[in-house]
Design a protein around this motif. Structure first.
Motif, PDB file in Angstrom:
ATOM      1  N   LEU A 310       0.849  -1.046  -0.111  1.00 15.43           N
ATOM      2  CA  LEU A 310       0.061   0.013  -0.205  1.00 15.43           C
ATOM      3  C   LEU A 310       0.728   1.233  -0.004  1.00 15.43           C
ATOM      4  O   LEU A 310       0.546   2.295  -0.651  1.00 15.43           O
ATOM      5  N   PHE A 311       1.852   1.132   0.859  1.00 14.57           N
ATOM      6  CA  PHE A 311       2.830   2.425   0.752  1.00 14.57           C
ATOM      7  C   PHE A 311       3.371   2.377  -0.606  1.00 14.57           C
ATOM      8  O   PHE A 311       3.620   3.649  -0.941  1.00 14.57           O
ATOM      9  N   ALA A 312       3.715   1.420  -1.257  1.00 17.18           N
ATOM     10  CA  ALA A 312       4.302   1.573  -2.542  1.00 17.18           C
ATOM     11  C   ALA A 312       3.555   2.157  -3.475  1.00 17.18           C
ATOM     12  O   ALA A 312       3.832   2.869  -4.325  1.00 17.18           O
ATOM     13  N   ASN A 314       1.069   4.297  -2.922  1.00 19.16           N
ATOM     14  CA  ASN A 314       0.775   5.631  -2.616  1.00 19.16           C
ATOM     15  C   ASN A 314       1.960   6.432  -3.349  1.00 19.16           C
ATOM     16  O   ASN A 314       1.919   7.555  -3.766  1.00 19.16           O
ATOM     17  N   ILE A 315       3.083   5.853  -3.264  1.00 16.47           N
ATOM     18  CA  ILE A 315       4.244   6.510  -3.789  1.00 16.47           C
ATOM     19  C   ILE A 315       4.013   6.593  -5.483  1.00 16.47           C
ATOM     20  O   ILE A 315       4.107   7.584  -6.141  1.00 16.47           O
ATOM     21  N   ALA A 316       3.349   5.555  -6.089  1.00 21.36           N
ATOM     22  CA  ALA A 316       2.990   5.726  -7.478  1.00 21.36           C
ATOM     23  C   ALA A 316       2.163   6.638  -7.672  1.00 21.36           C
ATOM     24  O   ALA A 316       2.181   7.333  -8.677  1.00 21.36           O
ATOM     25  N   SER A 317       1.143   6.672  -6.795  1.00 25.81           N
ATOM     26  CA  SER A 317      -0.046   7.711  -6.902  1.00 25.81           C
ATOM     27  C   SER A 317       0.341   8.969  -7.071  1.00 25.81           C
ATOM     28  O   SER A 317       0.034   9.916  -7.607  1.00 25.81           O
ATOM     29  N   PHE A 318       1.379   9.227  -5.819  1.00 27.49           N
ATOM     30  CA  PHE A 318       2.133  10.715  -5.757  1.00 27.49           C
ATOM     31  C   PHE A 318       2.518  11.219  -7.377  1.00 27.49           C
ATOM     32  O   PHE A 318       2.221  12.295  -7.865  1.00 27.49           O
ATOM     33  N   VAL A 319       3.453  10.102  -7.959  1.00 27.64           N
ATOM     34  CA  VAL A 319       4.085  10.277  -9.085  1.00 27.64           C
ATOM     35  C   VAL A 319       2.867  10.806 -10.234  1.00 27.64           C
ATOM     36  O   VAL A 319       3.017  11.695 -10.958  1.00 27.64           O
ATOM     37  N   ILE A 320       1.833  10.198 -10.236  1.00 26.52           N
ATOM     38  CA  ILE A 320       0.724  10.261 -11.022  1.00 26.52           C
ATOM     39  C   ILE A 320       0.179  11.711 -10.725  1.00 26.52           C
ATOM     40  O   ILE A 320      -0.186  12.438 -11.955  1.00 26.52           O
ATOM     41  N   SER A 321       0.107  12.027  -9.632  1.00 30.18           N
ATOM     42  CA  SER A 321      -0.474  13.314  -9.342  1.00 30.18           C
ATOM     43  C   SER A 321       0.216  14.533  -9.751  1.00 30.18           C
ATOM     44  O   SER A 321      -0.226  15.701 -10.121  1.00 30.18           O
ATOM     45  N   MET A 322       1.531  14.290 -10.090  1.00 36.13           N
ATOM     46  CA  MET A 322       2.268  15.268 -10.469  1.00 36.13           C
ATOM     47  C   MET A 322       2.015  15.689 -11.912  1.00 36.13           C
ATOM     48  O   MET A 322       2.597  16.860 -12.568  1.00 36.13           O
ATOM     49  N   PHE A 323       1.578  14.842 -12.630  1.00 34.23           N
ATOM     50  CA  PHE A 323       1.164  15.157 -14.118  1.00 34.23           C
ATOM     51  C   PHE A 323      -0.234  15.298 -14.364  1.00 34.23           C
ATOM     52  O   PHE A 323      -0.832  14.860 -15.372  1.00 34.23           O
ATOM     53  N   GLU A 324      -1.011  15.791 -13.456  1.00 35.76           N
ATOM     54  CA  GLU A 324      -2.596  15.817 -13.781  1.00 35.76           C
ATOM     55  C   GLU A 324      -3.003  16.712 -14.598  1.00 35.76           C
ATOM     56  O   GLU A 324      -3.880  16.555 -15.173  1.00 35.76           O
ATOM     57  N   ASP A 325      -2.250  17.796 -14.810  1.00 40.99           N
ATOM     58  CA  ASP A 325      -2.800  18.645 -15.886  1.00 40.99           C
ATOM     59  C   ASP A 325      -2.551  18.040 -17.407  1.00 40.99           C
ATOM     60  O   ASP A 325      -3.284  17.846 -18.420  1.00 40.99           O
ATOM     61  N   THR A 449       9.298  -0.423 -10.566  1.00 38.65           N
ATOM     62  CA  THR A 449       8.623  -0.602 -11.829  1.00 38.65           C
ATOM     63  C   THR A 449       7.427   0.304 -11.905  1.00 38.65           C
ATOM     64  O   THR A 449       7.158   1.040 -13.184  1.00 38.65           O
ATOM     65  N   ASP A 450       6.803   0.798 -11.093  1.00 41.59           N
ATOM     66  CA  ASP A 450       5.572   1.541 -11.120  1.00 41.59           C
ATOM     67  C   ASP A 450       5.992   3.101 -11.208  1.00 41.59           C
ATOM     68  O   ASP A 450       5.419   3.813 -11.942  1.00 41.59           O
TER      69      ASP A 450
END
Length: 465
Positions: A310-312, A314-325, A449-450
């Motif tokens: 789950l922690f991993a 969330n890290i991947a989710s944070f990376v995705i949020s950086m490119f929300e636009d 990899t994520d």
């Protein structure tokens, strides 16, 4: 259930059709009926010819309350070796329900290595209570084995062996073997020791039988090249057996005195257990988890692994949020993004599995690590290029955007190369830090990899468009 009904299902025999007795229709029910009605004669008739492993499967198939009752009813006819074939949870439940006298009598009838295997899972108080009822020589032998570390050769060894002085003749030895009671049921050689039990070597039985009776043992003894220390890890010992095709090996203590023998049947169990632990660990399951465990134990044992994953995530989710636009501008990015991460995750798992297994078998060492890393890097690069071409063509056919095909192709190459490196470097690093790579590699490789997959795809896309 009447006696006639109990015996209506014949005891399973060794036919091709009925090789697995538990699958014989009505057999388990007939045994349960004999236990319920305390029909000892019927019970003995039903289970008389069962192998110890089949007897263990029968115990697991019976209701929990009938298992100790079957053992008590059979008395001396029950082979306690069958308990070594059971899941630990079932075995402990049966032992705790049996009387101390029944357990003591059962342990006295089996080999010492099997007795140790049964005792080691019990609470210390129960263990000492059982040992207290054993005769002093047997108690001392079992206690000595139990004092060795868990999963060591000392825990696995059989303390029954034949050790003779070097001045004995072959004739004396053969007469001793043929006339003496209480010798091991199965053995492959005679060990030659000095008065302090220091090992000189061994004489295989085939050589013993082919040598003239007047020849002394010291003339035909062969120094043992593969002597096992009692404190050696059982996995290392299993590897020696596998490498040199051994049938048995002597076990010595820190002073070089012979204290036991390991046989190939013990080692087969070790190999199976270690492979089972590694396989479970790669899947995030505790190595000692068994089908008979209750849901609460299993839930707790799996929680830590899921929490790490789950922690991993969330890290991947944070990376995705950086490119929300960028995701809002082009919906196709959100559609294609999981493909890159998934392909990298699968590639990383492939490399990680090979690396973890090679580390466990000592095939991957410092001497060949560089070559293996380069090989995996080239494999990742080759597969990345091939799948980049495939995905670029597929994306262009689906969305009609050539640039998008180039973006996902580049991201695919980057992520498969990262997956190959992460899949081998992470297990190597964990092994160097004395952390079991089978247990810990998965979440780290998945995170790599994520994160690399999402960052590469979305990062290249944000720069390209």
């Amino acid at each position: 259930m009447s006696e006639e009904t109990d015996l209506a299902v014949p005891p399973p025999r060794g036919t091709e059709h009925e090789r697995d007795p538990i699958e014989v229709p009505g057999f388990v029910e007939a045994v349960a009926g004999a236990v319920e009605t305390l029909n000892v004669d019927a019970l003995r008739e039903l289970v008389a010819d069962l192998h110890e492993s089949d007897l263990a499967r029968l115990l697991e198939a019976l209701p929990a309350e009938d298992r100790p009752r079957l053992v008590e009813l059979l008395g001396s006819d029950f082979d306690f070796t069958a308990l070594t074939e059971l899941d630990e949870t079932v075995r402990v439940q049966i032992l705790e329900a049996l009387s101390t006298r029944t357990v003591v009598e059962g342990l006295r009838e089996i080999e010492s290595d099997d007795a140790v295997y049964i005792l080691e899972d019990l609470d210390e108080a129960d263990k000492q209570q059982i040992l207290a009822y054993l005769p002093t020589p047997e108690r001392a032998a079992l206690q000595r084995s139990l004092d060795y570390p868990e999963e060591s050769a000392g825990r696995r060894m059989q303390t029954e062996f034949i050790a003779l002085p070097p001045f004995w003749t072959v004739g004396q030895t053969l007469d001793y073997i043929g006339e003496t009671e209480g010798l091991p049921e199965t053995f492959f050689e005679v060990f030659v020791v000095d008065p302090t039990y220091r090992l000189s070597g061994s004489v295989p039985l085939d050589r013993l039988l082919r040598t003239r009776r007047n020849i002394k043992l010291d003339e035909v003894v062969t120094p043992d090249r593969h002597v096992v220390q009692a404190t050696d890890d059982q996995e290392d010992v299993a590897r020696v057996f596998e490498r040199y095709n051994l049938i048995s090996a002597p076990v010595v203590d820190e002073s070089g005195r012979l204290v036991g023998v390991l046989t190939v049947d013990d080692i087969v169990d070790v190999i199976q257990e270690e492979a089972d632990e590694d396989l479970k660990a790669l899947g995030g399951v505790a190595g000692d988890e068994e089908l008979s465990d209750n849901f609460w134990y299993i839930a707790r044992s799996r929680f830590s692994w899921l929490l790490l994953n789950l922690f991993a995530a969330n890290i991947a989710s944070f990376v995705i949020s950086m490119f929300e636009d960028e995701l809002q501008k082009m919906v196709a990015l959100a559609v294609l993004m999981p493909i890159v991460a998934s392909q990298g995750g699968n590639a990383g798992t492939q490399t990680m599995t090979v690396a973890v297994r090679a580390l466990a078998t000592r095939e991957l060492r410092a001497s060949n690590a560089k070559r293996i890393i380069m090989r995996e890097l080239l494999v990742g690069l080759f597969n990345g290029v091939v799948f980049a071409v495939i995905m670029a063509a597929a994306v262009f056919a689906r969305f009609g955007i050539a640039d998008l095909g180039v973006v996902i192709g580049l991201a695919m190459i980057i992520n498969l190369v990262a997956a190959a490196l992460g899949g081998i470097l992470i297990p190597l690093a964990l092994d160097r830090l004395k952390i079991d790579p089978a247990v810990s590699s998965g979440p780290f490789v998945t995170t790599v990899t994520d994160v690399v997959g999402f960052f590469a795809f979305l990062g290249i896309a944000s720069l390209w468009f």
